[in-house]
Design a protein around this motif. Structure first.
Motif, mmCIF file in Angstrom:
data_model
loop_
_atom_site.group_PDB
_atom_site.id
_atom_site.type_symbol
_atom_site.label_atom_id
_atom_site.label_comp_id
_atom_site.label_asym_id
_atom_site.label_seq_id
_atom_site.Cartn_x
_atom_site.Cartn_y
_atom_site.Cartn_z
ATOM 1 N N ALA A 1 0.832 -1.214 0.000
ATOM 2 C CA ALA A 1 0.000 0.000 0.000
ATOM 3 C C ALA A 1 0.863 1.260 0.000
ATOM 4 N N SER B 1 0.298 4.456 5.596
ATOM 5 C CA SER B 1 -0.865 3.598 5.379
ATOM 6 C C SER B 1 -1.145 2.833 6.664
ATOM 7 N N SER C 1 -4.136 0.034 8.755
ATOM 8 C CA SER C 1 -5.252 -0.876 8.499
ATOM 9 C C SER C 1 -6.546 -0.354 9.108
ATOM 10 N N HIS D 1 -3.511 6.612 3.930
ATOM 11 C CA HIS D 1 -4.408 5.653 3.264
ATOM 12 C C HIS D 1 -4.935 4.673 4.295
ATOM 13 N N ALA E 1 -6.019 1.111 4.604
ATOM 14 C CA ALA E 1 -5.873 -0.132 3.830
ATOM 15 C C ALA E 1 -6.854 -1.223 4.255
ATOM 16 N N SER F 1 -5.601 -5.315 4.700
ATOM 17 C CA SER F 1 -4.636 -4.543 3.894
ATOM 18 C C SER F 1 -4.903 -4.647 2.404
ATOM 19 N N ASP F 2 -6.176 -4.763 2.033
ATOM 20 C CA ASP F 2 -6.467 -4.916 0.599
ATOM 21 C C ASP F 2 -7.422 -3.844 0.059
ATOM 22 N N LYS G 1 -8.397 -0.651 -1.749
ATOM 23 C CA LYS G 1 -7.699 0.150 -2.777
ATOM 24 C C LYS G 1 -7.582 1.614 -2.327
#
Ligand SMILES: Cc1cc2nc3c(=O)[nH]c(=O)nc-3n(C[C@H](O)[C@H](O)[C@H](O)COP(=O)(O)O)c2cc1C
Length: 203
Positions: A20, A119, A121, A169, A171, A175-176, A178
């Motif tokens: 990420a 980034s 989670s 960000h 995530a 952690s997937d 976008k």
């Protein structure tokens, strides 16, 4: 993007384990490249091992190559990125920075603009604290830290990442998630801002 030529560049220096932060680095690089007279140079750092033995090849299998002291010394500006690790920057990036004593002594980074990105989670899992953890060593190096101004409207409308302390960000737990449009816009804006300042401050 810059490789090793002598054109002025903003160094985007990051660590990323699951990708990420690396994707954010690409977007920040895109923002840098929108500014005339300066290029983006993307570099990463190797992971650190809990045992003191080498675990990484000299050249990473994919993505950006490892940052050298010269990459850092000669940059016109710096954007530093790390995933959150318990609300702090990752050890791999901290380890790299902890080895920049000679640069600190020489004053090579004084008066150069810098910014940070991260980034996480979870939404309240430490974006701001991680960005601020990256600010501290940059101030010791004499850099001029800049965040994002609220004239970036995404800062007021975001329901995910994006802070005045720098780009961020969300995530998600796996952690997937976008990078969404607002997070992306703010990454590009941050790169553009540091590059614009770097060009103005070039000596
Ligand atoms: C040891 C460890 C600590 C973490 N600490 C946090 C945390 O404090 N808050 C959070 O929201 N996410 C935390 N995370 C999740 C990562 O920051 C998140 O997955 C991030 O998006 C990973 O970035 P990358 O894809 O660039 O590696 C942690 C992950 C690891 C492995």
């Amino acid at each position: 993007m810059s490789t090793t030529n002598s054109s002025p560049y903003v160094l985007v220096l990051y660590y990323s384990r699951s990708g990420a932060t690396a994707q954010m680095a690409q977007l920040i690089g895109r923002g840098i490249e929108q500014v005339t007279g300066i290029e983006a140079r993307l570099r990463t750092v190797p992971a650190v091992s809990t045992v003191t033995e080498a675990t990484e090849p000299d050249i990473p299998d994919s993505g950006a190559i490892y940052c050298t002291e010269d990459d850092l010394r000669n940059c016109a500006g710096l954007v530093l990125g790390s995933p959150t690790r318990f609300g702090n920057m990752a050890a791999a990036l901290k380890y790299f920075i902890d080895n920049t004593g000679a640069l600190w002594l020489s004053g090579a980074l004084i008066d150069k603009p810098a910014a940070a990105f991260t980034s996480t989670s979870t939404l309240h899992g430490g974006q701001e604290s991680t960005l601020l953890s990256m600010l501290t060593p940059l101030l010791h190096h004499g850099m001029l830290f800049c965040g994002l101004p609220y004239s970036e409207t995404g800062l007021s409308s975001t329901t995910s990442g994006g802070t005045p302390y720098g780009a961020s960000h969300l995530a998600g737990p796996n952690s997937d998630r976008k990078i969404d449009a607002t997070e992306s816009e703010l990454c590009v804006a941050l790169g553009k801002r540091v590059a614009t300042l770097a060009v103005k401050l070039l000596r």
